[in-house]
Design a protein around this motif. Structure first.
Motif, PDB file in Angstrom:
ATOM      1  N   ALA A   1      18.501 -15.510  44.566  1.00 42.84           N
ATOM      2  CA  ALA A   1      18.469 -14.421  45.543  1.00 42.84           C
ATOM      3  C   ALA A   1      17.326 -14.657  46.531  1.00 42.84           C
ATOM      4  CB  ALA A   1      18.311 -13.093  44.807  1.00 42.84           C
ATOM      5  N   ALA A   2      16.875 -13.589  47.170  1.00 45.37           N
ATOM      6  CA  ALA A   2      15.756 -13.694  48.111  1.00 45.37           C
ATOM      7  C   ALA A   2      14.513 -14.177  47.366  1.00 45.37           C
ATOM      8  CB  ALA A   2      15.498 -12.344  48.767  1.00 45.37           C
ATOM      9  N   LYS A   3      13.942 -15.272  47.818  1.00 50.29           N
ATOM     10  CA  LYS A   3      12.844 -15.913  47.079  1.00 50.29           C
ATOM     11  C   LYS A   3      11.627 -15.010  46.922  1.00 50.29           C
ATOM     12  CE  LYS A   3      13.357 -19.428  49.878  1.00 50.29           C
ATOM     13  NZ  LYS A   3      13.216 -20.718  50.610  1.00 50.29           N
ATOM     14  N   GLY A   4      11.378 -14.172  47.915  1.00 49.42           N
ATOM     15  CA  GLY A   4      10.233 -13.289  47.850  1.00 49.42           C
ATOM     16  C   GLY A   4      10.380 -12.179  46.816  1.00 49.42           C
ATOM     17  N   GLN A   5      11.601 -12.005  46.284  1.00 49.00           N
ATOM     18  CA  GLN A   5      11.856 -10.945  45.314  1.00 49.00           C
ATOM     19  C   GLN A   5      11.869 -11.442  43.868  1.00 49.00           C
ATOM     20  OE1 GLN A   5      11.952  -7.684  46.102  1.00 49.00           O
ATOM     21  NE2 GLN A   5      11.475  -8.384  48.172  1.00 49.00           N
ATOM     22  N   TYR A   6      11.812 -12.745  43.657  1.00 52.17           N
ATOM     23  CA  TYR A   6      11.898 -13.267  42.290  1.00 52.17           C
ATOM     24  C   TYR A   6      10.880 -12.614  41.362  1.00 52.17           C
ATOM     25  CZ  TYR A   6      14.956 -17.261  43.557  1.00 52.17           C
ATOM     26  OH  TYR A   6      16.000 -18.053  43.953  1.00 52.17           O
ATOM     27  N   ILE A   7       9.645 -12.522  41.813  1.00 49.19           N
ATOM     28  CA  ILE A   7       8.587 -11.979  40.959  1.00 49.19           C
ATOM     29  C   ILE A   7       8.838 -10.502  40.660  1.00 49.19           C
ATOM     30  CG2 ILE A   7       7.063 -11.420  42.919  1.00 49.19           C
ATOM     31  CD1 ILE A   7       6.023 -12.678  39.381  1.00 49.19           C
ATOM     32  N   ASN A   8       9.465  -9.792  41.604  1.00 52.38           N
ATOM     33  CA  ASN A   8       9.763  -8.378  41.395  1.00 52.38           C
ATOM     34  C   ASN A   8      10.933  -8.181  40.431  1.00 52.38           C
ATOM     35  OD1 ASN A   8       7.750  -7.667  43.269  1.00 52.38           O
ATOM     36  ND2 ASN A   8       9.180  -7.835  44.973  1.00 52.38           N
ATOM     37  N   PHE A   9      11.841  -9.149  40.382  1.00 57.54           N
ATOM     38  CA  PHE A   9      12.990  -9.065  39.482  1.00 57.54           C
ATOM     39  C   PHE A   9      12.632  -9.470  38.050  1.00 57.54           C
ATOM     40  CE2 PHE A   9      15.900 -10.334  43.292  1.00 57.54           C
ATOM     41  CZ  PHE A   9      15.886  -9.030  43.765  1.00 57.54           C
ATOM     42  N   LEU A  10      11.527 -10.190  37.887  1.00 54.25           N
ATOM     43  CA  LEU A  10      11.292 -10.912  36.638  1.00 54.25           C
ATOM     44  C   LEU A  10      11.211 -10.005  35.408  1.00 54.25           C
ATOM     45  CD1 LEU A  10      10.891 -13.582  35.240  1.00 54.25           C
ATOM     46  CD2 LEU A  10       8.458 -13.467  35.777  1.00 54.25           C
ATOM     47  N   GLU A  11      10.568  -8.873  35.516  1.00 56.07           N
ATOM     48  CA  GLU A  11      10.415  -8.002  34.333  1.00 56.07           C
ATOM     49  C   GLU A  11      11.779  -7.599  33.775  1.00 56.07           C
ATOM     50  OE1 GLU A  11       8.395  -3.764  32.920  1.00 56.07           O
ATOM     51  OE2 GLU A  11       7.969  -4.562  34.923  1.00 56.07           O
ATOM     52  N   ASN A  12      12.674  -7.148  34.647  1.00 56.96           N
ATOM     53  CA  ASN A  12      14.007  -6.751  34.187  1.00 56.96           C
ATOM     54  C   ASN A  12      14.830  -7.950  33.745  1.00 56.96           C
ATOM     55  OD1 ASN A  12      13.790  -3.949  34.422  1.00 56.96           O
ATOM     56  ND2 ASN A  12      14.363  -3.973  36.583  1.00 56.96           N
ATOM     57  N   VAL A  13      14.702  -9.060  34.440  1.00 48.86           N
ATOM     58  CA  VAL A  13      15.418 -10.271  34.051  1.00 48.86           C
ATOM     59  C   VAL A  13      14.987 -10.718  32.658  1.00 48.86           C
ATOM     60  CG1 VAL A  13      15.575 -12.757  34.519  1.00 48.86           C
ATOM     61  CG2 VAL A  13      15.991 -11.115  36.353  1.00 48.86           C
ATOM     62  N   PHE A  14      13.700 -10.648  32.383  1.00 46.26           N
ATOM     63  CA  PHE A  14      13.193 -11.028  31.062  1.00 46.26           C
ATOM     64  C   PHE A  14      13.792 -10.132  29.977  1.00 46.26           C
ATOM     65  CE2 PHE A  14      10.147 -10.624  27.568  1.00 46.26           C
ATOM     66  CZ  PHE A  14       9.988 -11.955  27.213  1.00 46.26           C
ATOM     67  N   THR A  15      13.877  -8.839  30.263  1.00 47.21           N
ATOM     68  CA  THR A  15      14.458  -7.907  29.299  1.00 47.21           C
ATOM     69  C   THR A  15      15.940  -8.199  29.069  1.00 47.21           C
ATOM     70  OG1 THR A  15      12.894  -6.178  29.984  1.00 47.21           O
ATOM     71  CG2 THR A  15      14.868  -5.456  28.808  1.00 47.21           C
ATOM     72  N   LEU A  16      16.644  -8.542  30.119  1.00 50.09           N
ATOM     73  CA  LEU A  16      18.083  -8.793  30.025  1.00 50.09           C
ATOM     74  C   LEU A  16      18.413 -10.106  29.330  1.00 50.09           C
ATOM     75  CD1 LEU A  16      19.071  -7.619  33.615  1.00 50.09           C
ATOM     76  CD2 LEU A  16      19.768  -6.509  31.481  1.00 50.09           C
ATOM     77  N   LEU A  17      17.475 -11.041  29.329  1.00 52.30           N
ATOM     78  CA  LEU A  17      17.718 -12.358  28.742  1.00 52.30           C
ATOM     79  C   LEU A  17      17.521 -12.315  27.231  1.00 52.30           C
ATOM     80  CD1 LEU A  17      18.366 -15.360  29.428  1.00 52.30           C
ATOM     81  CD2 LEU A  17      15.889 -15.736  29.542  1.00 52.30           C
ATOM     82  N   GLU A  18      18.529 -12.756  26.499  1.00 49.93           N
ATOM     83  CA  GLU A  18      18.420 -12.798  25.044  1.00 49.93           C
ATOM     84  C   GLU A  18      17.408 -13.849  24.604  1.00 49.93           C
ATOM     85  OE1 GLU A  18      22.261 -13.597  23.488  1.00 49.93           O
ATOM     86  OE2 GLU A  18      23.000 -11.549  23.780  1.00 49.93           O
ATOM     87  N   GLU A  19      16.818 -13.656  23.431  1.00 48.67           N
ATOM     88  CA  GLU A  19      15.973 -14.696  22.855  1.00 48.67           C
ATOM     89  C   GLU A  19      16.825 -15.951  22.640  1.00 48.67           C
ATOM     90  OE1 GLU A  19      14.101 -13.342  19.315  1.00 48.67           O
ATOM     91  OE2 GLU A  19      12.806 -11.911  20.347  1.00 48.67           O
ATOM     92  N   GLY A  20      16.280 -17.090  23.001  1.00 49.08           N
ATOM     93  CA  GLY A  20      17.039 -18.330  22.939  1.00 49.08           C
ATOM     94  C   GLY A  20      17.880 -18.566  24.179  1.00 49.08           C
ATOM     95  N   GLY A  21      17.823 -17.616  25.133  1.00 49.64           N
ATOM     96  CA  GLY A  21      18.573 -17.754  26.376  1.00 49.64           C
ATOM     97  C   GLY A  21      17.808 -18.553  27.421  1.00 49.64           C
ATOM     98  N   LEU A  22      18.499 -18.886  28.514  1.00 48.94           N
ATOM     99  CA  LEU A  22      17.911 -19.730  29.552  1.00 48.94           C
ATOM    100  C   LEU A  22      17.950 -19.034  30.902  1.00 48.94           C
ATOM    101  CD1 LEU A  22      16.758 -22.642  30.024  1.00 48.94           C
ATOM    102  CD2 LEU A  22      19.064 -23.277  30.767  1.00 48.94           C
ATOM    103  N   LEU A  23      16.800 -19.005  31.574  1.00 48.96           N
ATOM    104  CA  LEU A  23      16.694 -18.531  32.951  1.00 48.96           C
ATOM    105  C   LEU A  23      16.567 -19.745  33.863  1.00 48.96           C
ATOM    106  CD1 LEU A  23      16.108 -16.512  35.284  1.00 48.96           C
ATOM    107  CD2 LEU A  23      13.716 -16.492  34.518  1.00 48.96           C
ATOM    108  N   VAL A  24      17.480 -19.861  34.820  1.00 50.76           N
ATOM    109  CA  VAL A  24      17.450 -20.942  35.805  1.00 50.76           C
ATOM    110  C   VAL A  24      17.142 -20.321  37.161  1.00 50.76           C
ATOM    111  CG1 VAL A  24      18.744 -22.825  36.887  1.00 50.76           C
ATOM    112  CG2 VAL A  24      19.179 -22.218  34.484  1.00 50.76           C
ATOM    113  N   SER A  25      16.066 -20.771  37.810  1.00 49.51           N
ATOM    114  CA  SER A  25      15.657 -20.221  39.107  1.00 49.51           C
ATOM    115  C   SER A  25      15.742 -21.309  40.169  1.00 49.51           C
ATOM    116  CB  SER A  25      14.220 -19.680  39.034  1.00 49.51           C
ATOM    117  OG  SER A  25      14.068 -18.777  37.962  1.00 49.51           O
ATOM    118  N   ASP A  26      16.479 -21.036  41.242  1.00 47.98           N
ATOM    119  CA  ASP A  26      16.697 -22.032  42.289  1.00 47.98           C
ATOM    120  C   ASP A  26      15.772 -21.784  43.482  1.00 47.98           C
ATOM    121  OD1 ASP A  26      17.876 -24.260  43.412  1.00 47.98           O
ATOM    122  OD2 ASP A  26      19.589 -23.186  44.239  1.00 47.98           O
TER     123      ASP A  26
END
Length: 220
Positions: A135-160
């Motif tokens: 998404a918008a690169k300037g928003q990645y850090i703002n999304f991270l808290e919720n993204v971390f919560t949504l990601l299961e343990e053992g899951g993978l976050l890929v950031s482009d």
């Protein structure tokens, strides 16, 4: 570090051809200046679909649906994709691309601002084992808290697009004034990912820079 135009051209020559419908979407996006993932990132996602075999994918930043459709080509049977987009023109184009591909049953497009939608998904208790941030690169850090919560343990976050065409390595005063906020936020994002106690992250200098962040399993 290996990195020059001859090497890049050689690696590019080894890339697999896209299925025809994806190639058509890619060419249309390039013609209309819609940003889509670059060839090396396409290959990485294809590899990760085969290797990680995700069950539930969340994509933050759909654009015209190219990367969702790419992942849907190589993800295992039974996997589903939820993707988020706020731009109305791109939403309509993505819907048309999904309908034309026959993948509308496995791809769900959520329309609206990612900040709000991510919070809603957290509130609903949704979980994903693979998240693609594009998404918008300037928003990645703002999304991270919720993204971390949504990601299961053992899951993978890929950031482009984390290297910002190389700007991220410059000092704050080495980038144009209008890009300084994005520059500082992306550096904060990269530092947070690579120093987070619950992520094991690696930064890959492919495409426009990609991070892979594995959410460490709690052994307790």
């Amino acid at each position: 570090m290996i990195g020059n135009e001859r090497i890049a051209s050689y690696i590019f020559s080894l890339e697999q051809d896209l299925p025809e419908f994806l190639w058509t979407i890619e060419q249309e996006a390039l013609r209309t200046h819609v940003p889509i993932i670059k060839k090396p990132t396409q290959s990485l996602l294809r590899f990760l679909m085969h290797n990680n075999k995700p069950k539930r994918i969340l994509e933050v930043g759909c654009a015209v649906g190219f990367s969702s459709l790419l992942m849907s080509e190589y993800m295992p049977e039974g996997c589903t994709i939820t993707t988020i987009e706020r731009n109305e023109g791109r939403i309509e184009r993505a819907k048309a691309n999904f309908d034309g591909s026959g993948k509308e049953d496995v791809i769900t497009l959520l329309e609206g601002d990612a900040t709000d939608i991510l919070a809603e998904l957290v509130e609903k208790g949704e979980r994903f084992d693979f998240i693609f941030m594009d998404a918008a690169k300037g928003q990645y850090i703002n999304f991270l808290e919720n993204v971390f919560t949504l990601l299961e343990e053992g899951g993978l976050l890929v950031s482009d697009n984390v290297l910002q065409d190389g700007d991220v390595v410059e000092s704050r005063f080495g980038v144009t004034r209008r890009n300084r906020t994005i520059h500082s936020r992306m550096r904060e994002y990269l530092y947070t990912l690579t120093h987070h106690e619950s992520f094991d992250s690696v930064v890959l200098p492919i495409g426009d820079g990609v991070t892979l962040s594995y959410k460490v399993k709690n052994e307790n």
